[in-house]
Design a protein around this motif. Structure first.
Motif, PDB file in Angstrom:
ATOM      1  N   VAL A   1       0.838  -1.200   0.000  1.00  0.00           N
ATOM      2  CA  VAL A   1       0.000   0.000   0.000  1.00  0.00           C
ATOM      3  C   VAL A   1       0.876   1.256   0.000  1.00  0.00           C
ATOM      4  O   VAL A   1       0.607   2.207  -0.738  1.00  0.00           O
ATOM      5  CB  VAL A   1      -0.973   0.002   1.203  1.00  0.00           C
ATOM      6  CG1 VAL A   1      -1.689   1.324   1.340  1.00  0.00           C
ATOM      7  CG2 VAL A   1      -1.984  -1.134   1.054  1.00  0.00           C
ATOM      8  N   ALA A   2       1.935   1.257   0.795  1.00  0.00           N
ATOM      9  CA  ALA A   2       2.832   2.412   0.841  1.00  0.00           C
ATOM     10  C   ALA A   2       3.527   2.618  -0.505  1.00  0.00           C
ATOM     11  O   ALA A   2       3.631   3.754  -0.992  1.00  0.00           O
ATOM     12  CB  ALA A   2       3.865   2.228   1.951  1.00  0.00           C
ATOM     13  N   ALA A   3       3.979   1.534  -1.116  1.00  0.00           N
ATOM     14  CA  ALA A   3       4.626   1.635  -2.424  1.00  0.00           C
ATOM     15  C   ALA A   3       3.645   2.144  -3.468  1.00  0.00           C
ATOM     16  O   ALA A   3       3.972   3.010  -4.281  1.00  0.00           O
ATOM     17  CB  ALA A   3       5.200   0.279  -2.843  1.00  0.00           C
ATOM     18  N   PHE A   4       2.425   1.604  -3.443  1.00  0.00           N
ATOM     19  CA  PHE A   4       1.418   2.049  -4.403  1.00  0.00           C
ATOM     20  C   PHE A   4       1.123   3.532  -4.231  1.00  0.00           C
ATOM     21  O   PHE A   4       1.054   4.282  -5.209  1.00  0.00           O
ATOM     22  CB  PHE A   4       0.122   1.245  -4.246  1.00  0.00           C
ATOM     23  CG  PHE A   4      -0.958   1.694  -5.175  1.00  0.00           C
ATOM     24  CD1 PHE A   4      -0.980   1.268  -6.483  1.00  0.00           C
ATOM     25  CD2 PHE A   4      -1.938   2.577  -4.748  1.00  0.00           C
ATOM     26  CE1 PHE A   4      -1.957   1.697  -7.359  1.00  0.00           C
ATOM     27  CE2 PHE A   4      -2.916   3.013  -5.607  1.00  0.00           C
ATOM     28  CZ  PHE A   4      -2.932   2.569  -6.920  1.00  0.00           C
ATOM     29  N   LEU A   5       0.957   3.973  -2.995  1.00  0.00           N
ATOM     30  CA  LEU A   5       0.659   5.377  -2.729  1.00  0.00           C
ATOM     31  C   LEU A   5       1.784   6.283  -3.222  1.00  0.00           C
ATOM     32  O   LEU A   5       1.534   7.278  -3.916  1.00  0.00           O
ATOM     33  CB  LEU A   5       0.419   5.596  -1.234  1.00  0.00           C
ATOM     34  CG  LEU A   5       0.118   7.021  -0.803  1.00  0.00           C
ATOM     35  CD1 LEU A   5      -1.159   7.526  -1.459  1.00  0.00           C
ATOM     36  CD2 LEU A   5       0.013   7.112   0.697  1.00  0.00           C
ATOM     37  N   ALA A   6       3.017   5.934  -2.899  1.00  0.00           N
ATOM     38  CA  ALA A   6       4.150   6.765  -3.316  1.00  0.00           C
ATOM     39  C   ALA A   6       4.267   6.820  -4.842  1.00  0.00           C
ATOM     40  O   ALA A   6       4.435   7.894  -5.429  1.00  0.00           O
ATOM     41  CB  ALA A   6       5.439   6.221  -2.703  1.00  0.00           C
ATOM     42  N   LEU A   7       4.140   5.670  -5.495  1.00  0.00           N
ATOM     43  CA  LEU A   7       4.277   5.630  -6.948  1.00  0.00           C
ATOM     44  C   LEU A   7       3.083   6.287  -7.640  1.00  0.00           C
ATOM     45  O   LEU A   7       3.246   6.926  -8.690  1.00  0.00           O
ATOM     46  CB  LEU A   7       4.473   4.189  -7.410  1.00  0.00           C
ATOM     47  CG  LEU A   7       5.769   3.540  -6.908  1.00  0.00           C
ATOM     48  CD1 LEU A   7       5.776   2.045  -7.201  1.00  0.00           C
ATOM     49  CD2 LEU A   7       6.986   4.216  -7.483  1.00  0.00           C
ATOM     50  N   ALA A   8       1.902   6.162  -7.057  1.00  0.00           N
ATOM     51  CA  ALA A   8       0.723   6.832  -7.625  1.00  0.00           C
ATOM     52  C   ALA A   8       0.884   8.346  -7.544  1.00  0.00           C
ATOM     53  O   ALA A   8       0.501   9.063  -8.477  1.00  0.00           O
ATOM     54  CB  ALA A   8      -0.546   6.385  -6.897  1.00  0.00           C
ATOM     55  N   LEU A   9       1.450   8.839  -6.455  1.00  0.00           N
ATOM     56  CA  LEU A   9       1.691  10.279  -6.333  1.00  0.00           C
ATOM     57  C   LEU A   9       2.682  10.761  -7.383  1.00  0.00           C
ATOM     58  O   LEU A   9       2.516  11.851  -7.948  1.00  0.00           O
ATOM     59  CB  LEU A   9       2.171  10.620  -4.923  1.00  0.00           C
ATOM     60  CG  LEU A   9       1.110  10.486  -3.824  1.00  0.00           C
ATOM     61  CD1 LEU A   9       1.741  10.710  -2.447  1.00  0.00           C
ATOM     62  CD2 LEU A   9      -0.038  11.435  -4.058  1.00  0.00           C
ATOM     63  N   VAL A  10       3.697   9.953  -7.678  1.00  0.00           N
ATOM     64  CA  VAL A  10       4.650  10.316  -8.732  1.00  0.00           C
ATOM     65  C   VAL A  10       3.934  10.351 -10.087  1.00  0.00           C
ATOM     66  O   VAL A  10       4.147  11.261 -10.898  1.00  0.00           O
ATOM     67  CB  VAL A  10       5.844   9.340  -8.768  1.00  0.00           C
ATOM     68  CG1 VAL A  10       6.727   9.595  -9.974  1.00  0.00           C
ATOM     69  CG2 VAL A  10       6.650   9.439  -7.480  1.00  0.00           C
ATOM     70  N   ALA A  11       3.071   9.366 -10.339  1.00  0.00           N
ATOM     71  CA  ALA A  11       2.329   9.331 -11.604  1.00  0.00           C
ATOM     72  C   ALA A  11       1.394  10.535 -11.727  1.00  0.00           C
ATOM     73  O   ALA A  11       1.317  11.167 -12.791  1.00  0.00           O
ATOM     74  CB  ALA A  11       1.535   8.030 -11.708  1.00  0.00           C
ATOM     75  N   ILE A  12       0.706  10.881 -10.644  1.00  0.00           N
ATOM     76  CA  ILE A  12      -0.193  12.040 -10.669  1.00  0.00           C
ATOM     77  C   ILE A  12       0.609  13.325 -10.881  1.00  0.00           C
ATOM     78  O   ILE A  12       0.208  14.202 -11.650  1.00  0.00           O
ATOM     79  CB  ILE A  12      -1.036  12.100  -9.380  1.00  0.00           C
ATOM     80  CG1 ILE A  12      -2.039  10.937  -9.368  1.00  0.00           C
ATOM     81  CG2 ILE A  12      -1.756  13.435  -9.247  1.00  0.00           C
ATOM     82  CD1 ILE A  12      -2.729  10.734  -8.042  1.00  0.00           C
ATOM     83  N   ALA A  13       1.744  13.427 -10.206  1.00  0.00           N
ATOM     84  CA  ALA A  13       2.600  14.603 -10.393  1.00  0.00           C
ATOM     85  C   ALA A  13       3.077  14.697 -11.842  1.00  0.00           C
ATOM     86  O   ALA A  13       3.129  15.799 -12.414  1.00  0.00           O
ATOM     87  CB  ALA A  13       3.797  14.542  -9.438  1.00  0.00           C
ATOM     88  N   THR A  14       3.381  13.566 -12.448  1.00  0.00           N
ATOM     89  CA  THR A  14       3.797  13.553 -13.856  1.00  0.00           C
ATOM     90  C   THR A  14       2.682  14.090 -14.745  1.00  0.00           C
ATOM     91  O   THR A  14       2.923  14.917 -15.637  1.00  0.00           O
ATOM     92  CB  THR A  14       4.172  12.123 -14.289  1.00  0.00           C
ATOM     93  OG1 THR A  14       5.247  11.658 -13.463  1.00  0.00           O
ATOM     94  CG2 THR A  14       4.579  12.070 -15.746  1.00  0.00           C
TER      95      THR A  14
END
Length: 111
Positions: free
Chosen positions: A53-66
């Motif tokens: 869940v933590a990995a998904f959240l962090a990577l999803a935030l990077v994708a949204i920022a992109t």
């Protein structure tokens, strides 16, 4: 003009797939246990989802920022110059590969 509806459709579709997929499987399992074995549906303790869940959240935030950076700089989330398209696609695929790798390593207790 923007890809908001596309992104919303993907997110909503995935949420429905997960909730229905898990819910229907549990319903079928509990009905089967009751009808065939005349027993309650027992759920055994599973693994830890915290890291996934933590990995998904962090990577999803990077994708949204992109996507946000693309909207600000290019005026759109999708398309644009060839180099930017390829970089964005490679970044999003890399984020997915990182998530799958972290989740797999966590499942097999590699760290």
């Amino acid at each position: 003009k923007y890809a908001d509806s596309s992104i919303g459709n993907i997110t909503g579709s995935n949420a429905v797939n997960v909730f229905l997929g898990v819910g229907v499987a549990w319903l079928m399992g509990s009905v089967y246990q009751r009808v065939v074995n005349d027993a309650d549906f027992v759920v055994e303790e599973g693994g830890d989802l915290g890291l996934s869940v933590a990995a998904f959240l962090a990577l999803a935030l990077v994708a949204i920022a992109t996507l946000m950076v693309r909207r600000i700089t290019l005026g759109a989330e999708l398309g644009g110059p060839q180099g930017v398209k390829l970089f964005s696609a490679a970044l999003l695929v890399l984020l997915w590969l990182i998530y799958v790798s972290v989740s797999t390593a966590n499942t097999f207790c590699l760290f």
